[in-house]
Motif scaffolding. Structure first.
Motif, PDB file in Angstrom:
ATOM      1  N   PHE A 175     -12.819  53.781   4.820  1.00 20.36           N
ATOM      2  CA  PHE A 175     -12.590  52.349   5.007  1.00 20.36           C
ATOM      3  C   PHE A 175     -13.879  51.642   5.413  1.00 20.36           C
ATOM      4  CE2 PHE A 175     -11.310  48.654   7.591  1.00 20.36           C
ATOM      5  CZ  PHE A 175     -10.486  48.006   6.685  1.00 20.36           C
ATOM      6  N   ALA A 176     -14.657  52.251   6.292  1.00 23.62           N
ATOM      7  CA  ALA A 176     -15.905  51.625   6.741  1.00 23.62           C
ATOM      8  C   ALA A 176     -16.932  51.536   5.615  1.00 23.62           C
ATOM      9  CB  ALA A 176     -16.480  52.388   7.923  1.00 23.62           C
ATOM     10  N   SER A 177     -16.869  52.445   4.652  1.00 18.36           N
ATOM     11  CA  SER A 177     -17.817  52.436   3.538  1.00 18.36           C
ATOM     12  C   SER A 177     -17.392  51.502   2.417  1.00 18.36           C
ATOM     13  CB  SER A 177     -17.980  53.849   2.979  1.00 18.36           C
ATOM     14  OG  SER A 177     -18.483  54.733   3.957  1.00 18.36           O
ATOM     15  N   ALA A 178     -16.170  51.040   2.436  1.00 15.87           N
ATOM     16  CA  ALA A 178     -15.676  50.139   1.394  1.00 15.87           C
ATOM     17  C   ALA A 178     -16.313  48.768   1.545  1.00 15.87           C
ATOM     18  CB  ALA A 178     -14.154  50.035   1.464  1.00 15.87           C
ATOM     19  N   SER A 179     -16.314  48.017   0.462  1.00 16.29           N
ATOM     20  CA  SER A 179     -16.860  46.665   0.496  1.00 16.29           C
ATOM     21  C   SER A 179     -15.892  45.751   1.255  1.00 16.29           C
ATOM     22  CB  SER A 179     -17.059  46.135  -0.922  1.00 16.29           C
ATOM     23  OG  SER A 179     -15.794  45.923  -1.547  1.00 16.29           O
ATOM     24  N   PRO A 180     -16.383  44.607   1.732  1.00 18.09           N
ATOM     25  CA  PRO A 180     -15.472  43.672   2.403  1.00 18.09           C
ATOM     26  C   PRO A 180     -14.274  43.288   1.546  1.00 18.09           C
ATOM     27  CG  PRO A 180     -17.736  43.051   2.840  1.00 18.09           C
ATOM     28  CD  PRO A 180     -17.790  44.164   1.831  1.00 18.09           C
ATOM     29  N   ALA A 181     -14.483  43.122   0.248  1.00 20.80           N
ATOM     30  CA  ALA A 181     -13.370  42.770  -0.641  1.00 20.80           C
ATOM     31  C   ALA A 181     -12.365  43.913  -0.733  1.00 20.80           C
ATOM     32  CB  ALA A 181     -13.904  42.410  -2.024  1.00 20.80           C
ATOM     33  N   GLU A 182     -12.867  45.153  -0.790  1.00 16.80           N
ATOM     34  CA  GLU A 182     -11.968  46.310  -0.843  1.00 16.80           C
ATOM     35  C   GLU A 182     -11.203  46.468   0.468  1.00 16.80           C
ATOM     36  OE1 GLU A 182     -14.584  49.067  -3.970  1.00 16.80           O
ATOM     37  OE2 GLU A 182     -14.938  49.188  -1.799  1.00 16.80           O
ATOM     38  N   GLN A 183     -11.884  46.254   1.574  1.00 14.90           N
ATOM     39  CA  GLN A 183     -11.217  46.312   2.871  1.00 14.90           C
ATOM     40  C   GLN A 183     -10.141  45.229   2.975  1.00 14.90           C
ATOM     41  OE1 GLN A 183     -14.377  45.889   5.703  1.00 14.90           O
ATOM     42  NE2 GLN A 183     -15.073  47.997   5.499  1.00 14.90           N
ATOM     43  N   ALA A 184     -10.480  44.029   2.534  1.00 16.70           N
ATOM     44  CA  ALA A 184      -9.527  42.920   2.623  1.00 16.70           C
ATOM     45  C   ALA A 184      -8.294  43.172   1.769  1.00 16.70           C
ATOM     46  CB  ALA A 184     -10.209  41.617   2.205  1.00 16.70           C
ATOM     47  N   ALA A 185      -8.473  43.819   0.617  1.00 15.95           N
ATOM     48  CA  ALA A 185      -7.332  44.110  -0.249  1.00 15.95           C
ATOM     49  C   ALA A 185      -6.347  45.054   0.447  1.00 15.95           C
ATOM     50  CB  ALA A 185      -7.821  44.709  -1.562  1.00 15.95           C
ATOM     51  N   ILE A 186      -6.887  46.005   1.216  1.00 16.47           N
ATOM     52  CA  ILE A 186      -6.019  46.912   1.968  1.00 16.47           C
ATOM     53  C   ILE A 186      -5.345  46.153   3.107  1.00 16.47           C
ATOM     54  CG2 ILE A 186      -5.982  48.960   3.451  1.00 16.47           C
ATOM     55  CD1 ILE A 186      -8.313  50.061   1.775  1.00 16.47           C
ATOM     56  N   ALA A 187      -6.128  45.357   3.820  1.00 10.74           N
ATOM     57  CA  ALA A 187      -5.581  44.622   4.963  1.00 10.74           C
ATOM     58  C   ALA A 187      -4.522  43.614   4.531  1.00 10.74           C
ATOM     59  CB  ALA A 187      -6.710  43.915   5.720  1.00 10.74           C
ATOM     60  N   ASP A 188      -4.662  43.053   3.336  1.00 11.57           N
ATOM     61  CA  ASP A 188      -3.687  42.070   2.864  1.00 11.57           C
ATOM     62  C   ASP A 188      -2.280  42.653   2.775  1.00 11.57           C
ATOM     63  OD1 ASP A 188      -5.506  40.028   2.727  1.00 11.57           O
ATOM     64  OD2 ASP A 188      -5.888  40.236   0.570  1.00 11.57           O
ATOM     65  N   GLN A 189      -2.192  43.956   2.579  1.00 12.60           N
ATOM     66  CA  GLN A 189      -0.875  44.590   2.464  1.00 12.60           C
ATOM     67  C   GLN A 189      -0.216  44.828   3.823  1.00 12.60           C
ATOM     68  OE1 GLN A 189      -1.778  48.102  -0.131  1.00 12.60           O
ATOM     69  NE2 GLN A 189      -0.210  47.165  -1.419  1.00 12.60           N
ATOM     70  N   ILE A 190      -0.975  44.727   4.908  1.00 13.16           N
ATOM     71  CA  ILE A 190      -0.424  45.075   6.225  1.00 13.16           C
ATOM     72  C   ILE A 190      -0.639  43.977   7.260  1.00 13.16           C
ATOM     73  CG2 ILE A 190      -0.689  47.558   5.849  1.00 13.16           C
ATOM     74  CD1 ILE A 190      -3.254  47.450   7.538  1.00 13.16           C
ATOM     75  N   CYS A 191      -1.125  42.813   6.847  1.00 10.32           N
ATOM     76  CA  CYS A 191      -1.504  41.790   7.824  1.00 10.32           C
ATOM     77  C   CYS A 191      -0.345  40.911   8.267  1.00 10.32           C
ATOM     78  CB  CYS A 191      -2.639  40.934   7.280  1.00 10.32           C
ATOM     79  SG  CYS A 191      -2.184  39.941   5.847  1.00 10.32           S
ATOM     80  N   TYR A 192       0.816  41.014   7.616  1.00 12.88           N
ATOM     81  CA  TYR A 192       1.958  40.177   7.990  1.00 12.88           C
ATOM     82  C   TYR A 192       3.218  41.027   7.937  1.00 12.88           C
ATOM     83  CZ  TYR A 192       5.069  36.132   8.269  1.00 12.88           C
ATOM     84  OH  TYR A 192       6.039  35.233   8.657  1.00 12.88           O
ATOM     85  N   GLU A 193       3.612  41.523   9.104  1.00 12.99           N
ATOM     86  CA  GLU A 193       4.688  42.515   9.175  1.00 12.99           C
ATOM     87  C   GLU A 193       5.992  42.095   8.499  1.00 12.99           C
ATOM     88  OE1 GLU A 193       7.354  44.763  12.586  1.00 12.99           O
ATOM     89  OE2 GLU A 193       5.313  44.162  13.085  1.00 12.99           O
ATOM     90  N   PRO A 194       6.463  40.834   8.629  1.00 11.66           N
ATOM     91  CA  PRO A 194       7.752  40.495   7.998  1.00 11.66           C
ATOM     92  C   PRO A 194       7.778  40.676   6.483  1.00 11.66           C
ATOM     93  CG  PRO A 194       7.173  38.846   9.641  1.00 11.66           C
ATOM     94  CD  PRO A 194       5.966  39.733   9.471  1.00 11.66           C
ATOM     95  N   ARG A 195       6.615  40.748   5.846  1.00 13.57           N
ATOM     96  CA  ARG A 195       6.593  40.838   4.381  1.00 13.57           C
ATOM     97  C   ARG A 195       6.064  42.170   3.856  1.00 13.57           C
ATOM     98  NH1 ARG A 195       4.286  34.800   2.678  1.00 13.57           N
ATOM     99  NH2 ARG A 195       5.991  33.599   3.631  1.00 13.57           N
ATOM    100  N   VAL A 196       5.752  43.108   4.727  1.00 19.96           N
ATOM    101  CA  VAL A 196       5.180  44.365   4.245  1.00 19.96           C
ATOM    102  C   VAL A 196       6.266  45.250   3.649  1.00 19.96           C
ATOM    103  CG1 VAL A 196       3.345  44.279   5.964  1.00 19.96           C
ATOM    104  CG2 VAL A 196       5.423  45.586   6.439  1.00 19.96           C
ATOM    105  N   GLN A 197       5.850  46.118   2.769  1.00 19.67           N
ATOM    106  CA  GLN A 197       6.764  47.113   2.217  1.00 19.67           C
ATOM    107  C   GLN A 197       7.090  48.137   3.296  1.00 19.67           C
ATOM    108  OE1 GLN A 197       5.248  48.690  -1.495  1.00 19.67           O
ATOM    109  NE2 GLN A 197       4.377  46.697  -2.071  1.00 19.67           N
ATOM    110  N   PRO A 198       8.285  48.735   3.230  1.00 24.25           N
ATOM    111  CA  PRO A 198       8.712  49.656   4.301  1.00 24.25           C
ATOM    112  C   PRO A 198       7.709  50.762   4.593  1.00 24.25           C
ATOM    113  CG  PRO A 198      10.548  49.140   2.857  1.00 24.25           C
ATOM    114  CD  PRO A 198       9.343  48.535   2.223  1.00 24.25           C
ATOM    115  N   GLU A 199       7.049  51.285   3.573  1.00 19.78           N
ATOM    116  CA  GLU A 199       6.117  52.386   3.789  1.00 19.78           C
ATOM    117  C   GLU A 199       4.847  51.942   4.522  1.00 19.78           C
ATOM    118  OE1 GLU A 199       5.560  51.172  -0.632  1.00 19.78           O
ATOM    119  OE2 GLU A 199       7.148  51.221   0.889  1.00 19.78           O
ATOM    120  N   TYR A 200       4.632  50.639   4.618  1.00 21.81           N
ATOM    121  CA  TYR A 200       3.457  50.127   5.308  1.00 21.81           C
ATOM    122  C   TYR A 200       3.773  49.575   6.698  1.00 21.81           C
ATOM    123  CZ  TYR A 200       1.195  50.232   0.701  1.00 21.81           C
ATOM    124  OH  TYR A 200       0.676  50.624  -0.510  1.00 21.81           O
TER     125      TYR A 200
END
Length: 206
Positions: free
Chosen positions: A128-153
């Motif tokens: 994660f630390a070696s990923a680009s800011p855009a790649e990091q943000a894409a991962i964070a976008d999936q977990i940044c708002y709990e009411p809308r995340v998929q159950p596995e996240y």
């Protein structure tokens, strides 16, 4: 509303100035009393704080945590990034405290940091630390708002929520964070002209 503006609003609520009071002189003949904090768990010395427990996060975990903190509060034209003012170290100290709640949070944080690296490796073939800011943000976008995340996240989303809160708290209670908020604290003013006209207009008061 931009993420940094939202964090500034949240951070403003965490800022509370601590103003030590000067001790009053003792009446003549009265025995000297202890002045100031003793530095015990029930009476901590907040002016010269000490940490009595070992910090638990490893160097590798701190690298991942630093990347996540800087994704939440990156450097901009007015202030440094979260890691530049020691936020990861603050979080490390906080989650390492020898209390039941912090012990459970430490487990939660460590699991979340492992998840970030595994998810980054699965998607991008790098940590994660070696990923680009855009790649990091894409991962964070999936977990940044709990009411809308998929159950596995869900577990990762709760970890992200924890780190976001701690990052805002840590950053906006530093001198740099307070400057970013334009927080002045208790300072004397020769005069007070009231709220700016644009603020009054926004509130419908002018």
């Amino acid at each position: 509303m931009k993420r940094r503006i939202v964090l500034k609003v949240l951070g403003a609520g965490t800022v509370a100035p601590l103003i030590p009071r000067s001790p009053s002189p003792l009446p003549r003949g009265q025995p000297e009393r202890r002045r100031g904090p003793a530095g015990t768990p029930s009476d901590p010395d907040l002016l010269r704080p000490t940490v009595t427990w070992a910090k638990q996060l490893t160097e590798g975990e701190l690298v991942t945590l630093s990347a996540l903190c800087d994704l939440i509060i990156p450097a901009d034209d007015t202030s440094p990034s979260a890691s530049a003012v020691g936020v990861p170290d603050f979080i490390n100290e906080w989650v390492s405290a020898p209390y039941d709640y912090q012990r459970s949070v430490l487990i939660q944080l460590r699991g979340g940091l492992v998840w970030l690296n595994n998810e980054s490796a699965r998607r991008h073939g790098k940590s994660f630390a070696s990923a680009s800011p855009a790649e990091q943000a894409a991962i964070a976008d999936q977990i940044c708002y709990e009411p809308r995340v998929q159950p596995e996240y869900l577990a990762a989303a709760r970890m992200f929520d924890l780190v976001r809160d701690l990052t805002a708290t840590g950053f906006y209670t530093t001198r740099e964070g307070m400057a970013d908020l334009r927080y002045l604290g208790n300072v004397p003013l020769q005069k007070f002209d009231g709220p700016p006209p644009e603020v009054l207009r926004h509130l419908g008061l002018a």
